[in-house]
Scaffold this motif. Structure first.
Motif, PDB file in Angstrom:
ATOM      1  N   ASP A 191       0.843  -1.206   0.000  1.00  0.00           N
ATOM      2  CA  ASP A 191       0.000   0.000   0.000  1.00  0.00           C
ATOM      3  C   ASP A 191       0.876   1.254   0.000  1.00  0.00           C
ATOM      4  OD1 ASP A 191      -2.206  -1.600   0.050  1.00  0.00           O
ATOM      5  OD2 ASP A 191      -2.622  -1.322   2.185  1.00  0.00           O
ATOM      6  N   PHE A 192       1.907   1.219   0.862  1.00  0.00           N
ATOM      7  CA  PHE A 192       2.820   2.357   0.947  1.00  0.00           C
ATOM      8  C   PHE A 192       3.546   2.573  -0.383  1.00  0.00           C
ATOM      9  CE2 PHE A 192       7.413   3.233   1.807  1.00  0.00           C
ATOM     10  CZ  PHE A 192       7.290   4.602   1.957  1.00  0.00           C
ATOM     11  N   LYS A 237       3.224   5.028   8.049  1.00  0.00           N
ATOM     12  CA  LYS A 237       3.067   4.822   9.498  1.00  0.00           C
ATOM     13  C   LYS A 237       2.533   3.421   9.794  1.00  0.00           C
ATOM     14  CE  LYS A 237      -0.608   5.968  11.636  1.00  0.00           C
ATOM     15  NZ  LYS A 237      -1.769   6.675  12.219  1.00  0.00           N
ATOM     16  N   GLU A 238       1.506   3.018   9.019  1.00  0.00           N
ATOM     17  CA  GLU A 238       0.919   1.692   9.234  1.00  0.00           C
ATOM     18  C   GLU A 238       1.931   0.586   8.914  1.00  0.00           C
ATOM     19  OE1 GLU A 238      -2.688   1.455   7.009  1.00  0.00           O
ATOM     20  OE2 GLU A 238      -3.680   3.064   8.132  1.00  0.00           O
ATOM     21  N   TYR A 239       2.731   0.803   7.876  1.00  0.00           N
ATOM     22  CA  TYR A 239       3.761  -0.178   7.520  1.00  0.00           C
ATOM     23  C   TYR A 239       4.805  -0.296   8.639  1.00  0.00           C
ATOM     24  CZ  TYR A 239       8.057  -1.904   5.359  1.00  0.00           C
ATOM     25  OH  TYR A 239       9.217  -2.585   5.101  1.00  0.00           O
ATOM     26  N   ASN A 259      -1.618  10.664   2.322  1.00  0.00           N
ATOM     27  CA  ASN A 259      -1.979   9.235   2.324  1.00  0.00           C
ATOM     28  C   ASN A 259      -0.737   8.357   2.376  1.00  0.00           C
ATOM     29  OD1 ASN A 259      -4.751   9.684   2.264  1.00  0.00           O
ATOM     30  ND2 ASN A 259      -4.816   9.764   0.030  1.00  0.00           N
ATOM     31  N   LYS A 260       0.304   8.776   1.659  1.00  0.00           N
ATOM     32  CA  LYS A 260       1.563   8.022   1.703  1.00  0.00           C
ATOM     33  C   LYS A 260       2.106   7.991   3.129  1.00  0.00           C
ATOM     34  CE  LYS A 260       6.416   8.467   0.517  1.00  0.00           C
ATOM     35  NZ  LYS A 260       7.449   9.369  -0.005  1.00  0.00           N
ATOM     36  N   SER A 261       2.074   9.130   3.806  1.00  0.00           N
ATOM     37  CA  SER A 261       2.549   9.193   5.187  1.00  0.00           C
ATOM     38  C   SER A 261       1.738   8.281   6.098  1.00  0.00           C
ATOM     39  CB  SER A 261       2.475  10.636   5.679  1.00  0.00           C
ATOM     40  OG  SER A 261       2.845  10.729   7.039  1.00  0.00           O
ATOM     41  N   GLN A 262       0.429   8.234   5.869  1.00  0.00           N
ATOM     42  CA  GLN A 262      -0.450   7.381   6.669  1.00  0.00           C
ATOM     43  C   GLN A 262      -0.093   5.905   6.483  1.00  0.00           C
ATOM     44  OE1 GLN A 262      -2.611   8.179   8.941  1.00  0.00           O
ATOM     45  NE2 GLN A 262      -3.475   6.134   9.289  1.00  0.00           N
TER      46      GLN A 262
END
Length: 463
Positions: A180-181, A231-233, A225-228
């Motif tokens: 996703d990232f 973070k999740e990754y 969105n990339k930053s989000q």
């Protein structure tokens, strides 16, 4: 410090991570989990506990040597000196062999303890002819301990199966967040380059200022969105590290140099698929550790029930000992003996009858639990099969849709370069492709998880 341990570990064991590729393969991950995870080592403790309980219960049949001395002396007058040494050897259930020696003397020895020689040897046996002949509490504990060892083996299978499935879900969740990232990382670069191009167009007077603003807003949105997703990754990397240990119980940590499979590899992940034939699944469920564990628990209660039935009999113990002035068996005189009978019986047997009823109820309860658990396991397996089939079908459809969105974007890009399209349409096409790719990654990860979920439901992940 743990980062350096991990890098050293990988250099020694998985050199491909740093020489040619940096992909943390799934098979290597599972191998580390199964080899070094503390839960795996805890399983050995569970089995050793059960084995020690068996040894402890067998200890009730250990031969016992004992002795006692009692002496009274007053005003230089020996009233009595009583000595007894005894060896008891349990043979079976309530049957015991015993031998010993008495040495009693004094001026006021109880006639019951008086012997007319320096010593008196005895050997004999105690036999319960009523209760405790077939089984007693000691034998019951041994039998139950043996069943508990079998129960522990099945418990270990369940623990390992659950650990592996938790690790599998975490690994593929980590892989999903990474991809996703990466998807957003790609489109952030595209949107930034487009913003620069649109701004140049605006400065040259070919495009309106609103186009420049729209392209910049889209760049900012995707950057957010990339930053989000980054973070999740990173969070998933931290959680995945819970499953990584060295053989010396040193926790390991995923570094930025270690990555999961890429988008292309993920899409081409092979299917596992156990045989979905219902008859075969039913056979596998019959061998499921949870079903076998319930069978073992039923056997334990059946041993308790057998003992409670035995307690309904009267307690009647026969004791017989041969007596001799010396330990020479050739001089044994069978006319010299000591014998006795002990009798005990409850008139109402309320405790014994209640115990029997309670064990019958426990067995019935476990049998119902087995029926319920078997159906739950069957339906759980069917659920994973159903989820897998539909998820794979959806992924196949979405893979085709994603390819079409990609082709549509390429066409739109050509039109945009020719001045026949708009920033809005380009952003719209890209957003649809991003959404489609993200959903496809999610479906692929779900399909893999459901695939392994079938094995988990049947408890065959450790095989």
């Amino acid at each position: 410090m743990t980062k350096y341990y991990f890098i050293l570990y990988l250099l020694l064991n998985i050199p491909n991570y740093f020489f040619g590729q940096n992909i943390f393969e799934f098979k290597d991950f599972i191998n580390i989990v199964m080899t070094n995870h503390p839960v795996i080592k805890q399983c050995d403790i569970i089995l050793k506990n059960a084995e020690n309980k068996l040894i402890k219960s067998k200890g009730e049949y250990d031969p016992v040597i004992s002795s006692s001395v009692s002496r009274k002396e007053f005003d230089k007058n020996i009233y009595y000196n009583l000595f007894e040494g005894n060896l008891k050897i349990p043979i079976w259930s309530g049957i015991e062999f015993n031998t010993g020696i008495n040495q009693n003397y004094g001026n006021f020895v109880n006639p019951n303890d008086y012997i007319n020689s320096n010593q008196l040897w005895y050997s004999g046996i105690t036999i319960p002819v009523g209760s405790n002949l077939i089984i007693d509490s000691r034998l019951a504990e041994i039998k139950k301990s043996k069943e508990i060892i079998k129960l522990s083996v099945e418990e270990i299978k369940l623990i390992k199966n659950n650990l592996i499935y938790d690790a599998i879900k975490r690994y593929w969740s980590w892989s999903e967040k990474f991809n996703d990232f990466k998807i957003y990382e790609e489109f952030v670069d595209l949107s930034y380059n487009r913003f620069l191009a649109v701004r140049e167009g605006y400065l040259s007077g070919d495009l309106a200022s609103i186009d420049s603003l729209e392209s910049f807003i889209m760049y900012q949105t995707r950057l957010y969105n990339k930053s989000q997703y980054e973070k999740e990754y990173n969070n998933e990397s931290i959680l995945l590290s819970n499953f990584l240990w060295t053989e010396n119980e040193i926790p390991l940590e995923i570094t930025s140099k270690i990555t999961p499979p890429s988008y292309t590899i993920l899409l081409n992940h092979p299917d596992l698929h156990v045989d979905t034939n219902l008859a075969i699944i039913n056979q596998m469920i019959d061998l499921h550790p949870e079903i076998i564990s319930l069978d073992q628990k039923i056997k334990v209660q059946e041993i308790n029930r057998k003992l409670s039935k035995e307690n309904l009999k009267p307690n009647l113990n026969l004791k017989y000992n041969f007596l001799s002035a010396n330990a020479d068996i050739n001089q044994l005189n069978f006319n010299n003996y000591r014998m006795g009978v002990n009798f005990r019986y409850s008139l109402f047997l309320r405790k014994e009858r209640s115990d029997l009823k309670l064990f019958n109820l426990k067995i019935r309860d476990l049998e119902y639990e087995k029926v319920i658990k078997r159906l739950a396991l069957l339906n759980q397996t069917k659920h994973y099969i159903n989820e897998l089939i539909f998820t794979e079908n959806q992924a196949d459809i979405l893979e085709n849709i994603t390819e079409n969105y990609s082709n549509l974007l390429k066409g739109e890009r050509l039109k945009f370069d020719a001045g026949e399209s708009s920033v809005f349409l380009m952003n719209s096409r890209e957003s649809k492709l991003i959404e489609s790719k993200l959903t496809l990654v999610n479906l692929k990860v779900k399909a893999i998880t459901y695939d392994y979920g079938i094995d988990w439901s049947l408890c065959i992940l450790n095989k």
